[in-house]
Design an enzyme around this catalytic site. Structure first.
Site, short mmCIF file in Angstrom:
data_model
loop_
_atom_site.label_atom_id
_atom_site.label_comp_id
_atom_site.label_asym_id
_atom_site.label_seq_id
_atom_site.Cartn_x
_atom_site.Cartn_y
_atom_site.Cartn_z
N HIS A 64 -69.56 40.40 -101.88
CA HIS A 64 -69.19 41.49 -100.98
C HIS A 64 -70.35 42.41 -100.63
O HIS A 64 -71.17 42.74 -101.50
CB HIS A 64 -68.11 42.37 -101.63
CG HIS A 64 -66.84 41.66 -101.94
ND1 HIS A 64 -66.13 40.96 -101.00
CD2 HIS A 64 -66.13 41.56 -103.11
CE1 HIS A 64 -65.04 40.45 -101.58
NE2 HIS A 64 -65.02 40.79 -102.85
N ASP A 111 -65.24 31.33 -108.49
CA ASP A 111 -65.63 32.70 -108.88
C ASP A 111 -65.85 32.92 -110.38
O ASP A 111 -65.39 33.92 -110.95
CB ASP A 111 -64.57 33.70 -108.39
CG ASP A 111 -64.44 33.77 -106.87
OD1 ASP A 111 -65.14 33.00 -106.18
OD2 ASP A 111 -63.63 34.57 -106.38
N HIS A 170 -67.13 47.40 -99.21
CA HIS A 170 -66.13 46.42 -98.76
C HIS A 170 -64.73 47.05 -98.79
O HIS A 170 -64.41 47.83 -99.70
CB HIS A 170 -66.17 45.18 -99.67
CG HIS A 170 -65.42 44.02 -99.11
ND1 HIS A 170 -64.15 43.69 -99.53
CD2 HIS A 170 -65.75 43.13 -98.16
CE1 HIS A 170 -63.74 42.63 -98.85
NE2 HIS A 170 -64.69 42.26 -98.02
N CYS A 227 -57.64 34.14 -106.36
CA CYS A 227 -58.51 33.23 -105.62
C CYS A 227 -58.16 31.76 -105.84
O CYS A 227 -58.26 30.95 -104.91
CB CYS A 227 -59.97 33.54 -105.93
SG CYS A 227 -60.42 35.18 -105.31
N LYS A 279 -68.17 34.00 -100.23
CA LYS A 279 -67.02 34.46 -99.46
C LYS A 279 -66.82 35.95 -99.67
O LYS A 279 -67.37 36.53 -100.61
CB LYS A 279 -65.76 33.68 -99.86
CG LYS A 279 -65.37 33.87 -101.31
CD LYS A 279 -64.24 32.94 -101.71
CE LYS A 279 -63.83 33.12 -103.14
NZ LYS A 279 -63.30 34.46 -103.49
ZN LIG Z 1 -63.63 40.21 -104.27
#
Ligand SMILES: [Zn+2]
Length: 214
Positions: free
Chosen positions: A57, A17, A61, A160, A115
């Protein structure tokens, strides 16, 4: 751990990320998150196998505080799969905030794994959504490609990266967190909790300079 780790073709670097919204100026900025970029670039050059993850997303979300009336970012709510920290809207599909940091240069990365696309379940980990049951497919990808050791770098250390490390360990990969190539958000002691969890699992946190190509 200070001993050098020698890497080869069965090792994979998972870069978590490194996106605009997680860097200073972004919607969910990790303090000094952009500092990891040059180190991640150098590190990635030593790996034959590199996977980039991208938080991705849909609008609305359910990890967004704005999706819950009366809730503010960084509050925790109960979701069917467990507690969920609520975040500012971030990494919305197709927006500039969801794009990788412009200085991230890893052209040989073999896979970009997106993801967090299921509106109702957050996905911190590169391997499973936050219900710890719904797979992203990364376990199969790595097994089919003969990868046995997973090295993790990126953002954020305490979410994450942590969840990815725990899941990789659960899936019986050998796991290393490249500590200086990560930065944390630190919500309610989450960095300390991460270090305690990784230590309990025996997942080493190593420095990038201790990783060398055979
Ligand atoms: Zn997120």
């Amino acid at each position: 751990m200070t001993e050098p780790v020698t890497i080869g073709d069965s090792d994979v670097l998972v870069v978590v990320d490194v996106q605009n919204d997680f860097c200073p100026g972004g919607a969910l900025a990790v303090p000094r998150g952009d500092e990891v970029v040059p180190l991640v670039n150098r590190l990635a050059a030593a790996f034959r196998n590199v996977v980039l993850t991208q938080d991705w997303h849909p609008r609305g979300h359910l990890s967004f505080a704005s999706s819950h009336s009366g809730k503010k970012p960084y509050e925790t709510i109960a979701m069917p799969y467990g507690p969920q920290v609520l975040w500012p809207d971030h990494c919305v599909q197709g927006t500039p905030g969801a794009v990788f940091h412009e200085s991230l240069q890893i052209p040989h990365a073999g896979l970009v794994l997106r993801k967090g696309m299921n509106r109702a379940i957050d996905s911190y980990s590169a391997f499973y959504e936050n219900d710890h049951m719904t797979p992203t497919g990364l376990v199969g990808y790595l097994r089919e490609r003969g990868c046995s050791r997973v090295f993790l770098a990126g953002l954020a250390l305490d979410f994450c990266v942590r969840y990815s490390a725990e899941d990789a360990h659960r899936e019986e990969f050998a796991v290393y967190v490249v500590d200086d190539a990560c930065r944390g958000i630190d919500v309610d002691g989450s960095v300390a909790a991460t270090r305690a969890s990784l230590a309990a699992l025996g997942v080493p946190c190593i420095a990038a300079q201790n990783i060398a190509r055979a």
